[in-house]
Scaffold this motif. Structure first.
Motif, PDB file in Angstrom:
ATOM      1  N   ALA A   1       0.831  -1.210   0.000  1.00 51.93           N
ATOM      2  CA  ALA A   1       0.000   0.000   0.000  1.00 51.93           C
ATOM      3  C   ALA A   1       0.863   1.256   0.000  1.00 51.93           C
ATOM      4  CB  ALA A   1      -0.935  -0.012   1.206  1.00 51.93           C
ATOM      5  N   VAL A   2       1.964   1.231   0.729  1.00 51.57           N
ATOM      6  CA  VAL A   2       2.874   2.378   0.721  1.00 51.57           C
ATOM      7  C   VAL A   2       3.473   2.551  -0.669  1.00 51.57           C
ATOM      8  CG1 VAL A   2       5.100   3.201   1.588  1.00 51.57           C
ATOM      9  CG2 VAL A   2       3.397   2.330   3.180  1.00 51.57           C
ATOM     10  N   TRP A   3       3.862   1.450  -1.291  1.00 47.42           N
ATOM     11  CA  TRP A   3       4.426   1.515  -2.633  1.00 47.42           C
ATOM     12  C   TRP A   3       3.399   2.077  -3.617  1.00 47.42           C
ATOM     13  CZ3 TRP A   3       2.894  -1.067  -7.108  1.00 47.42           C
ATOM     14  CH2 TRP A   3       3.741  -0.902  -8.195  1.00 47.42           C
ATOM     15  N   ALA A   4       2.122   1.714  -3.430  1.00 47.65           N
ATOM     16  CA  ALA A   4       1.065   2.163  -4.331  1.00 47.65           C
ATOM     17  C   ALA A   4       0.519   3.538  -3.945  1.00 47.65           C
ATOM     18  CB  ALA A   4      -0.070   1.149  -4.353  1.00 47.65           C
ATOM     19  N   ARG A   5       1.140   4.184  -2.984  1.00 47.51           N
ATOM     20  CA  ARG A   5       0.760   5.523  -2.531  1.00 47.51           C
ATOM     21  C   ARG A   5      -0.660   5.561  -1.975  1.00 47.51           C
ATOM     22  NH1 ARG A   5       3.152   9.001  -7.540  1.00 47.51           N
ATOM     23  NH2 ARG A   5       5.299   8.357  -7.264  1.00 47.51           N
ATOM     24  N   ARG A   6      -1.016   4.546  -1.235  1.00 41.09           N
ATOM     25  CA  ARG A   6      -2.316   4.493  -0.574  1.00 41.09           C
ATOM     26  C   ARG A   6      -2.078   4.579   0.923  1.00 41.09           C
ATOM     27  NH1 ARG A   6      -6.685   2.366  -3.785  1.00 41.09           N
ATOM     28  NH2 ARG A   6      -5.951   1.943  -5.874  1.00 41.09           N
ATOM     29  N   ARG A   7      -1.940   5.789   1.405  1.00 36.90           N
ATOM     30  CA  ARG A   7      -1.515   5.984   2.787  1.00 36.90           C
ATOM     31  C   ARG A   7      -2.569   5.548   3.798  1.00 36.90           C
ATOM     32  NH1 ARG A   7      -1.910  12.151   1.802  1.00 36.90           N
ATOM     33  NH2 ARG A   7      -4.066  12.450   2.386  1.00 36.90           N
ATOM     34  N   TRP A   8      -3.855   5.708   3.502  1.00 36.11           N
ATOM     35  CA  TRP A   8      -4.882   5.276   4.446  1.00 36.11           C
ATOM     36  C   TRP A   8      -4.939   3.760   4.536  1.00 36.11           C
ATOM     37  CZ3 TRP A   8      -7.111   8.173   7.957  1.00 36.11           C
ATOM     38  CH2 TRP A   8      -7.101   9.551   7.774  1.00 36.11           C
ATOM     39  N   THR A   9      -4.795   3.085   3.424  1.00 36.61           N
ATOM     40  CA  THR A   9      -4.761   1.623   3.442  1.00 36.61           C
ATOM     41  C   THR A   9      -3.568   1.147   4.261  1.00 36.61           C
ATOM     42  OG1 THR A   9      -5.833   1.510   1.288  1.00 36.61           O
ATOM     43  CG2 THR A   9      -4.646  -0.449   2.009  1.00 36.61           C
ATOM     44  N   ALA A  10      -2.424   1.761   4.048  1.00 34.86           N
ATOM     45  CA  ALA A  10      -1.231   1.380   4.816  1.00 34.86           C
ATOM     46  C   ALA A  10      -1.448   1.629   6.304  1.00 34.86           C
ATOM     47  CB  ALA A  10      -0.021   2.159   4.314  1.00 34.86           C
ATOM     48  N   GLY A  11      -2.049   2.749   6.641  1.00 36.25           N
ATOM     49  CA  GLY A  11      -2.314   3.043   8.051  1.00 36.25           C
ATOM     50  C   GLY A  11      -3.259   2.046   8.674  1.00 36.25           C
ATOM     51  N   LEU A  12      -4.306   1.671   7.953  1.00 41.15           N
ATOM     52  CA  LEU A  12      -5.239   0.679   8.485  1.00 41.15           C
ATOM     53  C   LEU A  12      -4.579  -0.691   8.631  1.00 41.15           C
ATOM     54  CD1 LEU A  12      -8.489   1.708   6.613  1.00 41.15           C
ATOM     55  CD2 LEU A  12      -8.063   1.835   9.063  1.00 41.15           C
ATOM     56  N   MET A  13      -3.679  -1.033   7.733  1.00 39.76           N
ATOM     57  CA  MET A  13      -2.975  -2.313   7.861  1.00 39.76           C
ATOM     58  C   MET A  13      -2.067  -2.306   9.091  1.00 39.76           C
ATOM     59  SD  MET A  13      -3.964  -4.377   5.501  1.00 39.76           S
ATOM     60  CE  MET A  13      -5.573  -3.668   5.751  1.00 39.76           C
ATOM     61  N   VAL A  14      -1.431  -1.185   9.356  1.00 40.82           N
ATOM     62  CA  VAL A  14      -0.585  -1.085  10.555  1.00 40.82           C
ATOM     63  C   VAL A  14      -1.446  -1.197  11.811  1.00 40.82           C
ATOM     64  CG1 VAL A  14       0.912   0.463  11.862  1.00 40.82           C
ATOM     65  CG2 VAL A  14       1.263   0.175   9.413  1.00 40.82           C
ATOM     66  N   VAL A  15      -2.623  -0.572  11.803  1.00 38.92           N
ATOM     67  CA  VAL A  15      -3.547  -0.713  12.935  1.00 38.92           C
ATOM     68  C   VAL A  15      -3.962  -2.170  13.093  1.00 38.92           C
ATOM     69  CG1 VAL A  15      -5.884  -0.141  13.735  1.00 38.92           C
ATOM     70  CG2 VAL A  15      -4.392   1.653  12.881  1.00 38.92           C
ATOM     71  N   GLY A  16      -4.231  -2.843  11.988  1.00 37.76           N
ATOM     72  CA  GLY A  16      -4.567  -4.266  12.043  1.00 37.76           C
ATOM     73  C   GLY A  16      -3.439  -5.098  12.613  1.00 37.76           C
TER      74      GLY A  16
END
Length: 118
Positions: A87-102
């Motif tokens: 997600a970070v590579w694809a520039r999807r910062r909210w997706t990356a943040g939610l994955m870190v929360v998960g």
């Protein structure tokens, strides 16, 4: 004649997306991970319940099942981190943040499981 310079040597990366689509993807991926996690935990709980009537041999099986549960949480953490990296590579910062929360939720669950074993 003006020519545009070639972008030789640059890697392709997707462009930024809208916030709504980004959050929706992150929530969807969290839900998929949660479904797989609950499915695995339910199966393990049913197996532990069935083995609880087997005496000492059942207790050894229950220990083995608990170890498998801890391993499964580790695999889910690694998968979640991998998806966050994509997600970070694809520039999807909210997706990356939610994955870190998960992933942090999996860490909390692992800690609770370790505490429950004592």
């Amino acid at each position: 004649m003006s020519e545009t310079p070639s972008r030789r040597g640059r890697r392709w990366r997707p462009g930024p997306t809208s916030t709504g689509a980004d959050v929706a993807l992150g929530v969807f991926l969290l839900m998929v991970l949660a479904v797989f996690f609950v499915y695995g935990e339910f199966g393990a709980a049913m197996e532990k319940w069935a083995r609880s009537y087997d005496g000492l041999a059942g207790q050894e099986e229950i220990r083995r099942i608990r170890q498998q549960e801890a391993n499964r949480i580790g695999y889910f953490m690694a998968t979640t981190l991998g998806v966050a990296g994509l997600a970070v590579w694809a520039r999807r910062r909210w997706t990356a943040g939610l994955m870190v929360v998960g992933m942090l939720l999996f860490v909390v669950l692992l800690g609770l499981m370790q505490h429950a074993d004592r």
